[in-house]
Design an enzyme around this catalytic site. Structure first.
Site, PDB file in Angstrom:
ATOM      1  N   HIS A 153       2.012   0.613  -0.534  1.00  0.00           N
ATOM      2  CA  HIS A 153       0.659   1.036  -0.161  1.00  0.00           C
ATOM      3  C   HIS A 153      -0.388   0.089  -0.742  1.00  0.00           C
ATOM      4  CE1 HIS A 153       2.346   4.714   1.496  1.00  0.00           C
ATOM      5  NE2 HIS A 153       2.961   4.939   0.359  1.00  0.00           N
ATOM      6  N   ASP A 179      -2.614   8.152  -0.463  1.00  0.00           N
ATOM      7  CA  ASP A 179      -2.002   6.937  -0.997  1.00  0.00           C
ATOM      8  C   ASP A 179      -2.369   5.697  -0.189  1.00  0.00           C
ATOM      9  OD1 ASP A 179      -0.468   7.585   1.181  1.00  0.00           O
ATOM     10  OD2 ASP A 179       1.400   7.873   0.067  1.00  0.00           O
TER      11      ASP A 179
END
Length: 369
Positions: free
Chosen positions: A95, A269
Site C-alpha cells: 500500500h 490502508d
C-alpha cells in the site's frame, strides 16, 4: 532459494504469511524455509508444526530477514527498515501510495518489492487482494454492528431490528469485493442496505444475486450525500488499484449523520475514501468526529488470523513457489501477473499509480526485466 517468514510486528497483527503446509511444499521442492519462532502461534500454528514440515525455526528476526526472499503479511514497520537491503526480494502487502517513507526506504535499499495488492491477472482481477478484501468486507458489517451498540459508544441500534422496530440503515460506498461482501453480511443480519458505485453493470449484477432490504444507487455526489445522511453505519469500500483512494465522503456529509452513528473505512490502508477517517490500530480503533464513531484499523483481517492466514496463503503460495523455483526476475518474465505486482526494483519506483500518488518518477518494470 532461502525464504524467510518473520513474525509480524504491526499492532495486534496475528496473521502469518505461510502455513506449515506451505512450508512443507517448499522444503519438499528443495528450498530452505526459515520461520521466526512464534510467528504462527496466534494463527494456531506452533513451532513444532513448522519443524515437522521441514522448516528451520529461528529465534531472531535478523536471521530470518537474511533470506533471499522475505514473505510477510503487512508492510515493514519502521523498526524493520534496517533489514531492507540490495538483493532482497520482499513479497507482502505494501500500500505504498499511502506510505511515502517506506517507499523511500525500499528505493534506498534497492529492494525488489512485490505488493500482494497489485499482482494483477489479465482480466484485471487482483488474486492476492481478493481473499483479504472478502474478509475485511464481511468484518466491516460485524464491526459496525458492534460499535452501534450503546456499550461501545454507538446509537444503541440493532442492525437487523426486530418485528415492529426498524432495522439499521447501512450505506456502502463501492461495490467491489469489499462492498459486495459487506452488503451480503449486512443483508444477512437484516439491515436496510444502500450500495453505491459508478459501475451500473456491477450494481445490476449484485441486484440479481443479493436479496433483502437492498437498494443500489449510482455513486454521484448528490446520491452519496443523501445516502450518508441516512446511514446508521457507513462503510467505505473504494479501491483504485495501487493508487490512493479518492475522498468521496466529505466532513460536511459526516456532519449530517446522527450522533452515535458509525463509520468503517476499509479503504484506510490506501488513504481512506472518507475525509474524516484516519489510520488506527486494533489497540486504539475508534476516534470520534462530529459525534460519529470512526473505525479505521489498517489491518482488519488480523483480528481473525485463523481464517485470514489460510485464505491469504492459499492465494500467495503458487506465486511464492514460482519465485523460489525460477528466481524473481525470471518468474516475472514468465508470469505477467507477478510482473504487474512489482512496486520497486533496483532503486526505482515501478508502479505508476504509486508514483503518481507520491509525485515521483516511474520506471516501467519491463525496462528492468
Amino acid at each position: 532459494m532461502i525464504i524467510g517468514v518473520p513474525k509480524e510486528v504491526k499492532d495486534k497483527e496475528y496473521r502469518v504469511a505461510m502455513t506449515p503446509g506451505g512450508a512443507w511444499q517448499l522444503t519438499a521442492a528443495g528450498h530452505e524455509v526459515r520461520i521466526q519462532a512464534g510467528a504462527g502461534e496466534e494463527s494456531g500454528f506452533n513451532d513444532d508444526l513448522y519443524r515437522g514440515a521441514g522448516a528451520k525455526v529461528l529465534p531472531s528476526p535478523e536471521s530470518v530477514w537474511e533470506a533471499e526472499m522475505v514473505v510477510k503479511v503487512k508492510e515493514p514497520q519502521p523498526a524493520e527498515y534496517r533489514y531492507l537491503r540490495p538483493g532482497l526480494t520482499l513479497f507482502t502487502f505494501l500500500h505504498l501510495a499511502a506510505e511515502p517513507d517506506l517507499t523511500l526506504e525500499l528505493q534506498r535499499g534497492s529492494v525488489t518489492a512485490i505488493a500482494y495488492e497489485t499482482v494483477e491477472e489479465a482480466d484485471g482481477s487482483l488474486p492476492l487482494l481478493i481473499p483479504m478484501s472478502e474478509v475485511a468486507g464481511r468484518m466491516a458489517a460485524q464491526v459496525g454492528s458492534r460499535y452501534l451498540e450503546k456499550t461501545c459508544g454507538g446509537r444503541g441500534k440493532l442492525l437487523g431490528g426486530v418485528p415492529g422496530v426498524r432495522p439499521a440503515d447501512v450505506t456502502i460506498i463501492g461495490a467491489g469485493v469489499v462492498g459486495s461482501n459487506a452488503a451480503q453480511m449486512a443483508l444477512g443480519m437484516g439491515a436496510n442496505v444502500i450500495l453505491l458505485d459508478i459501475d451500473t453493470g456491477r450494481l445490476r449484477h449484485l441486484e440479481q444475486i443479493l436479496h433483502g432490504r437492498f437498494t443500489t444507487l449510482s455513486a454521484n455526489a448528490l446520491n452519496i450525500a443523501e445516502a450518508v445522511s441516512r446511514a446508521d453505519l457507513l462503510i467505505g469500500a473504494v479501491l483504485i488499484k495501487g493508487a490512493r483512494a479518492p475522498r468521496l465522503v466529505t466532513r460536511q456529509m459526516i456532519g449530517t449523520m446522527k450522533p452515535g452513528s458509525v463509520v468503517v473505512d476499509v479503504s484506510v490502508d490506501q488513504g481512506g475514501c472518507i475525509e474524516t477517517t484516519r489510520p488506527a490500530t486494533h489497540s486504539d480503533p475508534i476516534h470520534v468526529v462530529d459525534g460519529v464513531l470512526h473505525y479505521g484499523v489498517t489491518n482488519m483481517p488480523g483480528a481473525v488470523p485463523r481464517t485470514s492466514t489460510y485464505a491469504l496463503s492459499n492465494a500467495t503460495l503458487p506465486y511464492i513457489v514460482k519465485i523460489a523455483s525460477q528466481g524473481v526476475l525470471e518468474a516475472a518474465r514468465c508470469t505477467p501477473a507477478l510482473a504487474r505486482g512489482f512496486n520497486t526494483c533496483a532503486g526505482k519506483l515501478t508502479y505508476r499509480a504509486v508514483s503518481e500518488a507520491l509525485g515521483s518518477s516511474c520506471t516501467p518494470i519491463e525496462d528492468l526485466l
